[in-house]
Structures are given as structure tokens and as C-alpha cells.
Scaffold this active site. Sequence first.
Site, PDB file in Angstrom:
ATOM      1  N   TYR A   1       2.006   1.850  -3.466  1.00 35.03           N
ATOM      2  CA  TYR A   1       0.861   2.302  -4.261  1.00 35.03           C
ATOM      3  C   TYR A   1       0.539   3.765  -3.944  1.00 35.03           C
ATOM      4  O   TYR A   1       0.362   4.586  -4.840  1.00 35.03           O
ATOM      5  CB  TYR A   1      -0.360   1.418  -3.965  1.00 35.03           C
ATOM      6  CG  TYR A   1      -1.611   1.871  -4.675  1.00 35.03           C
ATOM      7  CD1 TYR A   1      -1.923   1.402  -5.949  1.00 35.03           C
ATOM      8  CD2 TYR A   1      -2.478   2.789  -4.072  1.00 35.03           C
ATOM      9  CE1 TYR A   1      -3.066   1.841  -6.605  1.00 35.03           C
ATOM     10  CE2 TYR A   1      -3.611   3.224  -4.722  1.00 35.03           C
ATOM     11  CZ  TYR A   1      -3.911   2.745  -5.989  1.00 35.03           C
ATOM     12  OH  TYR A   1      -5.038   3.197  -6.637  1.00 35.03           O
TER      13      TYR A   1
ATOM     14  N   LYS B   1      -4.778   8.894   8.284  1.00 28.77           N
ATOM     15  CA  LYS B   1      -4.056   7.629   8.141  1.00 28.77           C
ATOM     16  C   LYS B   1      -2.849   7.571   9.067  1.00 28.77           C
ATOM     17  O   LYS B   1      -2.206   8.585   9.325  1.00 28.77           O
ATOM     18  CB  LYS B   1      -3.568   7.488   6.688  1.00 28.77           C
ATOM     19  CG  LYS B   1      -4.690   7.359   5.662  1.00 28.77           C
ATOM     20  CD  LYS B   1      -5.038   5.905   5.432  1.00 28.77           C
ATOM     21  CE  LYS B   1      -6.017   5.700   4.310  1.00 28.77           C
ATOM     22  NZ  LYS B   1      -5.453   5.183   3.086  1.00 28.77           N
TER      23      LYS B   1
ATOM     24  N   SER C   1     -15.560   7.037  -1.535  1.00 27.29           N
ATOM     25  CA  SER C   1     -14.314   6.828  -0.805  1.00 27.29           C
ATOM     26  C   SER C   1     -14.185   7.883   0.290  1.00 27.29           C
ATOM     27  O   SER C   1     -15.188   8.469   0.714  1.00 27.29           O
ATOM     28  CB  SER C   1     -13.159   6.898  -1.798  1.00 27.29           C
ATOM     29  OG  SER C   1     -11.958   6.581  -1.170  1.00 27.29           O
TER      30      SER C   1
ATOM     31  N   GLU D   1     -17.667  -2.668   7.140  1.00 26.21           N
ATOM     32  CA  GLU D   1     -16.465  -3.343   6.652  1.00 26.21           C
ATOM     33  C   GLU D   1     -16.478  -4.812   7.028  1.00 26.21           C
ATOM     34  O   GLU D   1     -16.678  -5.158   8.195  1.00 26.21           O
ATOM     35  CB  GLU D   1     -15.262  -2.643   7.304  1.00 26.21           C
ATOM     36  CG  GLU D   1     -13.985  -2.725   6.519  1.00 26.21           C
ATOM     37  CD  GLU D   1     -13.874  -1.674   5.414  1.00 26.21           C
ATOM     38  OE1 GLU D   1     -14.855  -0.933   5.158  1.00 26.21           O
ATOM     39  OE2 GLU D   1     -12.799  -1.615   4.795  1.00 26.21           O
TER      40      GLU D   1
ATOM     41  N   ASP E   1       0.836  -1.205   0.000  1.00 27.94           N
ATOM     42  CA  ASP E   1       0.000   0.000   0.000  1.00 27.94           C
ATOM     43  C   ASP E   1       0.869   1.254   0.000  1.00 27.94           C
ATOM     44  O   ASP E   1       0.524   2.251  -0.637  1.00 27.94           O
ATOM     45  CB  ASP E   1      -0.914   0.012   1.227  1.00 27.94           C
ATOM     46  CG  ASP E   1      -2.088  -0.931   1.059  1.00 27.94           C
ATOM     47  OD1 ASP E   1      -2.165  -1.619   0.011  1.00 27.94           O
ATOM     48  OD2 ASP E   1      -2.931  -0.998   1.970  1.00 27.94           O
TER      49      ASP E   1
ATOM     50  N   LYS F   1     -10.442   3.230  11.416  1.00 27.16           N
ATOM     51  CA  LYS F   1     -10.654   2.919   9.998  1.00 27.16           C
ATOM     52  C   LYS F   1     -10.257   1.455   9.812  1.00 27.16           C
ATOM     53  O   LYS F   1      -9.080   1.107   9.849  1.00 27.16           O
ATOM     54  CB  LYS F   1      -9.796   3.829   9.122  1.00 27.16           C
ATOM     55  CG  LYS F   1     -10.020   3.609   7.644  1.00 27.16           C
ATOM     56  CD  LYS F   1      -9.321   4.672   6.827  1.00 27.16           C
ATOM     57  CE  LYS F   1      -9.632   4.517   5.357  1.00 27.16           C
ATOM     58  NZ  LYS F   1      -9.111   3.255   4.798  1.00 27.16           N
TER      59      LYS F   1
HETATM   60  P1  NAD Z   1      -9.659   4.179   1.579  1.00 27.72           P
HETATM   61  O1  NAD Z   1      -9.641   2.719   1.853  1.00 27.72           O
HETATM   62  O2  NAD Z   1      -8.460   4.940   1.973  1.00 27.72           O
HETATM   63  O3  NAD Z   1     -10.928   4.850   2.313  1.00 27.72           O
HETATM   64  C1  NAD Z   1     -12.286   4.613   2.057  1.00 27.72           C
HETATM   65  C2  NAD Z   1     -12.809   3.340   2.633  1.00 27.72           C
HETATM   66  O4  NAD Z   1     -12.537   3.227   4.010  1.00 27.72           O
HETATM   67  C3  NAD Z   1     -14.314   3.218   2.598  1.00 27.72           C
HETATM   68  O5  NAD Z   1     -14.764   2.841   1.337  1.00 27.72           O
HETATM   69  C4  NAD Z   1     -14.562   2.139   3.613  1.00 27.72           C
HETATM   70  O6  NAD Z   1     -14.537   0.887   2.993  1.00 27.72           O
HETATM   71  C5  NAD Z   1     -13.346   2.186   4.507  1.00 27.72           C
HETATM   72  N1  NAD Z   1     -13.622   2.373   5.942  1.00 27.72           N
HETATM   73  C6  NAD Z   1     -13.067   1.618   6.923  1.00 27.72           C
HETATM   74  N2  NAD Z   1     -13.490   1.995   8.122  1.00 27.72           N
HETATM   75  C7  NAD Z   1     -14.349   3.021   7.926  1.00 27.72           C
HETATM   76  C8  NAD Z   1     -15.113   3.808   8.814  1.00 27.72           C
HETATM   77  N3  NAD Z   1     -15.055   3.637  10.123  1.00 27.72           N
HETATM   78  N4  NAD Z   1     -15.888   4.771   8.282  1.00 27.72           N
HETATM   79  C9  NAD Z   1     -15.927   4.970   6.938  1.00 27.72           C
HETATM   80  N5  NAD Z   1     -15.219   4.244   6.038  1.00 27.72           N
HETATM   81  C10 NAD Z   1     -14.436   3.275   6.536  1.00 27.72           C
HETATM   82  O7  NAD Z   1      -9.895   4.499   0.127  1.00 27.72           O
HETATM   83  P2  NAD Z   1     -10.069   3.558  -1.100  1.00 27.72           P
HETATM   84  O8  NAD Z   1     -10.190   4.472  -2.232  1.00 27.72           O
HETATM   85  O9  NAD Z   1     -11.144   2.608  -0.822  1.00 27.72           O
HETATM   86  O10 NAD Z   1      -8.745   2.712  -1.216  1.00 27.72           O
HETATM   87  C11 NAD Z   1      -7.499   3.222  -1.193  1.00 27.72           C
HETATM   88  C12 NAD Z   1      -6.657   2.319  -0.304  1.00 27.72           C
HETATM   89  O11 NAD Z   1      -6.488   1.058  -0.934  1.00 27.72           O
HETATM   90  C13 NAD Z   1      -5.298   2.896  -0.045  1.00 27.72           C
HETATM   91  O12 NAD Z   1      -4.938   2.634   1.292  1.00 27.72           O
HETATM   92  C14 NAD Z   1      -4.407   2.126  -0.979  1.00 27.72           C
HETATM   93  O13 NAD Z   1      -3.128   1.961  -0.461  1.00 27.72           O
HETATM   94  C15 NAD Z   1      -5.124   0.806  -1.094  1.00 27.72           C
HETATM   95  N6  NAD Z   1      -4.841   0.222  -2.408  1.00 27.72           N
HETATM   96  C16 NAD Z   1      -3.733  -0.529  -2.508  1.00 27.72           C
HETATM   97  C17 NAD Z   1      -3.373  -1.076  -3.735  1.00 27.72           C
HETATM   98  C18 NAD Z   1      -2.127  -1.918  -3.823  1.00 27.72           C
HETATM   99  O14 NAD Z   1      -1.782  -2.339  -4.910  1.00 27.72           O
HETATM  100  N7  NAD Z   1      -1.471  -2.190  -2.721  1.00 27.72           N
HETATM  101  C19 NAD Z   1      -4.168  -0.862  -4.861  1.00 27.72           C
HETATM  102  C20 NAD Z   1      -5.320  -0.069  -4.730  1.00 27.72           C
HETATM  103  C21 NAD Z   1      -5.645   0.465  -3.490  1.00 27.72           C
END
Ligand code: NAD
Length: 339
Positions: A42, A322, A88, A182, A39, A124
Site C-alpha cells: 500500500y 517509520k 494523521s 490507540e 502495508d 507509534k
Molecule cells: P499513520 O497510521 O501512519 O499515522 C497516524 C496515526 O498514528 C494516528 O492517527 C494515530 O492513530 C497513530 N498513532 C499511533 N501511535 C501514536 C502516537 N504515539 N502518537 C500519535 N499518533 C499515534 O497514518 P494513517 O494515515 O492513519 O494511516 C496510514 C497507515 O495505514 C500506513 O501505515 C498504511 O500502510 C496503512 N494502510 C494500509 C492499508 C492496506 O491496505 N494495507 C490501507 C490504508 C492504510
Amino acid sequence: TPIEDLSPRRAKLEYSRLAEQLAEYDRRYYQDDSPAVSDAEYDALRQRYEALEKAFPELASDASLTKKVGAAPAEKFAKIKHVVPMLSLGNVFADEDVHEFVARVRRFLGFADEAPLFFTAEPKIDGLSCSLRYEKGALVYAATRGDGYEGEDITANIRTLEEIPQRLNGESWPDVLEARGEVYMRREDFFALNERQAAANKPLFANPRNSAAGSLRQLDPKVTASRPLRFFAYSWGEVSVMPADTQYGMVQALASFGLPTNPLTKICVGADEMLAHFRDIEARRATLGYDIDGVVYKVDDIGLQIRLGFVSRAPRWAVAHKFPAEQAKTIVRGIDINV
Ligand code: NAD
């Protein structure tokens, strides 16, 4: 190369290369549950992409990744359209960004200096988000977030989760209630699953988040049933009659209907209290038993949430604070990470 030294031509080249690379990483992460990079790696590429777009606004188009959520539902699943989109969250990393977030919200709402404004602060959870639709108290379907507008039909799989009620408790639930939250796996269950995978010569999972996603997004619900998945409800989609008018009250209502909710949710007034709760959660992080990657702050009053609305792919009334990237994940390196 520092962005300010790039010519528009080179910026465009780098931008489109990054777009291609990130789209491939998104596909691996969201569709295959098998990330190609950590992550932190990424996020670094993603930050560069966003910085390029900011410095060269002519690069941005409707196809920009900054406007997209997740990835399209995988072909192997039936699709479900979300009545209310599942978007998101914006990210912040530093204390001053939290102060700035609070100040921005207050400015937008025209709050006077002394008027208190309440926020919730909660962990989160590092899993995958799902929407559970209940009609007249009965679970009728469940969907993943997908691209935010259309998710995957995972109803049969969700029905195998012990923590998710097939019928809501009591009788005070609204006729239509979409509970969102989640699906995640506890760390000890993730390690035990990987041991079973290794013993059966099957590929290992990279981390609890990917094992939760890989376990839920199975075509055969029997496989999901054999995986110890859990759920925290923290949000909602369509609701016919709102049982509460605050974020905190809504989550309490979801708990009263029998859905699991996170005990570390706290009401805070102002950035200092939010940051104090952030530090408290950060200090407990290692002992929670499940992975979290930050703290989410949300404006508590739902009327104010509605006034604040959304910008592109994230609400103006919430933000994810974060944890620093280097501690964000326990990625098992040097192993075949796949489902
Ligand atoms: P995000 O995960 O940073 O934030 C949004 C999500 O947080 C919401 O959709 C929900 O599912 C979650 N969430 C968890 N607890 C919550 C709470 N208490 N209240 C509200 N929401 C909550 O954003 P994103 O756009 O979903 O994903 C990006 C993340 O995914 C980044 O951390 C990124 O590093 C990771 N990612 C990693 C790769 C990789 O190849 N390693 C690829 C794509 C995305």
C-alpha cells in the site's frame, strides 16, 4: 516507467487509476478491517501517487488522497463529529529526514542555534485511534477517527475495555476532557483469538492491528467484550482547562486520571537524542508484546505546537519515523483475512 519520462496524459491516467485503487484499499482497511494488500505494498503505491502529484501539480485537487485522512465512518455506526479534528502524521524513514524535521521546526519558530528545543519520542502503536470524551470525570462517549472530522460512535464497545476507566481518578480533571490514543491488541492475545477463530471455522485476522479494529468496530458490544483490547493514551482533543503546558506533562496528567500511557516516552533535545531513542525502541521491538510501526516525535511545548499548526492532514510539530517496511508487519499470508 520513471516519472520524468511520463507524458502529462499518461501521468493523468496512472494517477487516476492509482486513486481508484488506493480508495478501494482504504475502504477495505478502514471500513472492513480486512486489508487487501500488505502495508508495504500500500505504501509503495501511495508513494508513487504522491510522487506523480508532485511532478504534475495540475493533477492535485481537493479530492486528492494526500488531503484526506482515513475513510468516512461506516454506515452501520452512528456518527460523532469531532470538536477537534483527528488528523494523521507525516512520515519519515531516514535519519537525515529526522535532522531535516528538527531543522525545519527550528527555522519555522526562529530558534537561534544554541536555544534548546525539546521533543518527546514515543512508540507509534499499531492499532486504531479513538477519542474518549469525559465530562465531569465520567465517560460520555467514544469515537473512532473516521475521516478525521466525523468518526463512528463506539461508546458501548469502549465501555467493555477493562483498561479504560468509566470514571477518571481523583478530582483534578478538567470538566471536559477528550483523551485520545490507540486501541490495540497484544500479540499473544491476537494469536489466541485467531486460534479460537480457526477452531470455530471463522475467518482469521491478518495482524494485531486489524484484529483490534475488527474487534472494536462491532455492532454487538458483547463481541468486543470477549476480545482482549487495550489502550494507550497519547493525545487529547477538547480540554476545558489544560492540566499541563507540555506534551509530556499532558500525558502524565492523563496517566494520573487513570488512563494507561506508554512507558517508553522520553524527552529529547535535538535529533541525535531522538535517533538514539528510536534505536533503543527498535531494539526492544520484538519483546514489547504489541506491534509498533515506528517512533513518533512531537514538539514538547504546547504553545510552540500551536504556533507551528497544521499543514493539510498532519501537524507541523510532529512526525512519525517509520521502521523499514520489510519488518513492519507480520502478515499471515495465504489465509482468508476477514472479520
Ligand atoms: P499513520 O497510521 O501512519 O499515522 C497516524 C496515526 O498514528 C494516528 O492517527 C494515530 O492513530 C497513530 N498513532 C499511533 N501511535 C501514536 C502516537 N504515539 N502518537 C500519535 N499518533 C499515534 O497514518 P494513517 O494515515 O492513519 O494511516 C496510514 C497507515 O495505514 C500506513 O501505515 C498504511 O500502510 C496503512 N494502510 C494500509 C492499508 C492496506 O491496505 N494495507 C490501507 C490504508 C492504510
